[in-house]
Each structure stands twice: as C-alpha cells, then as structure tokens.
Design an enzyme around this catalytic site. Sequence first.
Site, PDB file in Angstrom:
ATOM      1  N   TYR A   1       0.771  -1.280   0.026  1.00 23.96           N
ATOM      2  CA  TYR A   1      -0.091  -0.010   0.034  1.00 23.96           C
ATOM      3  C   TYR A   1       0.819   1.371  -0.072  1.00 23.96           C
ATOM      4  O   TYR A   1       2.087   1.277   0.362  1.00 23.96           O
ATOM      5  CB  TYR A   1      -0.955   0.087   1.180  1.00 23.96           C
ATOM      6  CG  TYR A   1      -0.329   0.066   2.501  1.00 23.96           C
ATOM      7  CD1 TYR A   1      -0.143   1.635   2.953  1.00 23.96           C
ATOM      8  CD2 TYR A   1       0.200  -0.651   3.305  1.00 23.96           C
ATOM      9  CE1 TYR A   1       0.352   2.015   4.211  1.00 23.96           C
ATOM     10  CE2 TYR A   1       0.783  -0.224   4.524  1.00 23.96           C
ATOM     11  CZ  TYR A   1       0.740   0.868   4.822  1.00 23.96           C
ATOM     12  OH  TYR A   1       1.403   1.234   6.277  1.00 23.96           O
ATOM     13  N   CYS A   2       0.058   2.440  -0.361  1.00 20.40           N
ATOM     14  CA  CYS A   2       0.833   3.552  -0.306  1.00 20.40           C
ATOM     15  C   CYS A   2      -0.005   4.813   0.068  1.00 20.40           C
ATOM     16  O   CYS A   2      -0.473   4.664   1.129  1.00 20.40           O
ATOM     17  CB  CYS A   2       1.520   3.861  -1.866  1.00 20.40           C
ATOM     18  SG  CYS A   2       0.532   3.790  -3.398  1.00 20.40           S
ATOM     19  N   ARG A   3       0.057   5.853  -0.626  1.00 19.33           N
ATOM     20  CA  ARG A   3      -0.419   7.081  -0.279  1.00 19.33           C
ATOM     21  C   ARG A   3      -2.167   7.235  -0.408  1.00 19.33           C
ATOM     22  O   ARG A   3      -2.859   7.853   0.302  1.00 19.33           O
ATOM     23  CB  ARG A   3       0.026   8.175  -0.903  1.00 19.33           C
ATOM     24  CG  ARG A   3       1.424   8.577  -0.475  1.00 19.33           C
ATOM     25  CD  ARG A   3       2.059   9.757  -1.191  1.00 19.33           C
ATOM     26  NE  ARG A   3       3.305  10.016  -0.898  1.00 19.33           N
ATOM     27  CZ  ARG A   3       4.314  10.738  -1.488  1.00 19.33           C
ATOM     28  NH1 ARG A   3       3.865  11.149  -2.721  1.00 19.33           N
ATOM     29  NH2 ARG A   3       5.601  10.988  -1.037  1.00 19.33           N
TER      30      ARG A   3
END
Length: 224
Positions: free
Chosen positions: A180-182
């Site tokens: 996952y990221c932003r």
Amino acid sequence: MEDKQKRAFKDEIYEQFARMGKAFSSASRLELIDLLAQRERTVDELAEETEMSVANTSRHLQVLKGERLVRRRKEGTRAYYTLADPEVYRAWKAVRSLAETRLAEVEETVKRYLSDRDEMEALSQEELEERLERDDVLVLDVRPEEEFEAGHIPGARSIPVDQLEEHLDELPEDRDIVAYCRGPYCVYSDDAVRKLQEKGRNARRLSEGLPDWLVEGRSVEHGG
C-alpha cells in the site's frame, strides 16, 4: 425573521460554505492536501514533491491556512504544515469519490496512465483487516520511510518502492504480500506489485492508502 433578514442570512451563510469550495477548486491544493495527509511537511518539501516553485507552493498553503484547512507550526526558522483536522481529508475524499462517480474522465485517465492496473487485483480495507486477523499476509508500506514513521498500518513493514529490489530476498516466498502507499492514485504500490509479480511473488495492492485507513477509524502505529 423578516424576509430581508432571511435573504441576507442565506446569502451570507452560503457564501461561507462557498469558501470551502473555492479552497478545493485548485488541483495543486488538492495534491497538497493529499501529501499533508501522510505527514507534516515544510514548504520546500512540498514544493519538491509537487514540482511547483516555493513561492507558488507557499501561496496555495496560505489559501488553505486562511480557510483553516491546514495548520502551521514554527521550529526555529522552519515552518511545518499539516492538515488542521481529519475532516479535511474526509472532505477531499468525498470530492474524489464524487468525481469518480460522476466523471467518466477519471476512469479514462486511470486507464490511459495505468493500463495494467486491471491485471493487479486490489484488496479492500475490509479484506486486509480480515487477513491481518488471520495473520496470513505480509503488508508492505512502500511510501518513503518518513511517511511510514509518521503512521502506518499495524504490523506493516517499511520498504520504500525504490529500495524494493534490494530487499526482495528478505521477503518470504510462501506468504501473500499486500502493498500500500498514499492512496488509490498513488503509483508506488502499482510499481511494487509489478516488481513482486515479476519475481514470482503472490502480490496485490491495497485499494486505498494509509489516510483512508485512518479516517475509517482503524488503528495505526507510529515510529520505525
């Protein structure tokens, strides 16, 4: 209340509501809100991330600060900005969701730039929560390390996407991986999943990012 007072009241109250719309009417300011949802940043950091000039970044921040959407704190000669309240991100998320629902151009843009995204199965927040409870998944936070330290999904491991290849051998081959990221339009997790799948790993991306996890009332951890 007399008719003239009613009209004056409605004119004034809707004008106040419109101030929020004006603050959200800039693509640059929306990107700043998205970045500040990850962690507090200086003007210079925001300017570098958004590829805007420092002067232009500062002007946008002053608009957001004027409408009390961001806060500023001073530390010596440096000023740090952060979102004033989680409700600011909720409002931005609502705008984003409305655009996804009403504007076909949003999907067209995603398909044009992220043409292979359909091949990358996404995991919802609810599904990830269930997998975490069963302890049968490895969660990778592929954002920059400073953002991980500011807040991350409990149990997640920090491997910034640009360091992933050098740490591949450290990841178990028999465990599902979720990156996952932003947020849903951050491409770090796409890049990470692509690299992992090329190495034969069973990897998926989380459909949303850390701020979405947080505003839904889920717990986060802080620090390294």
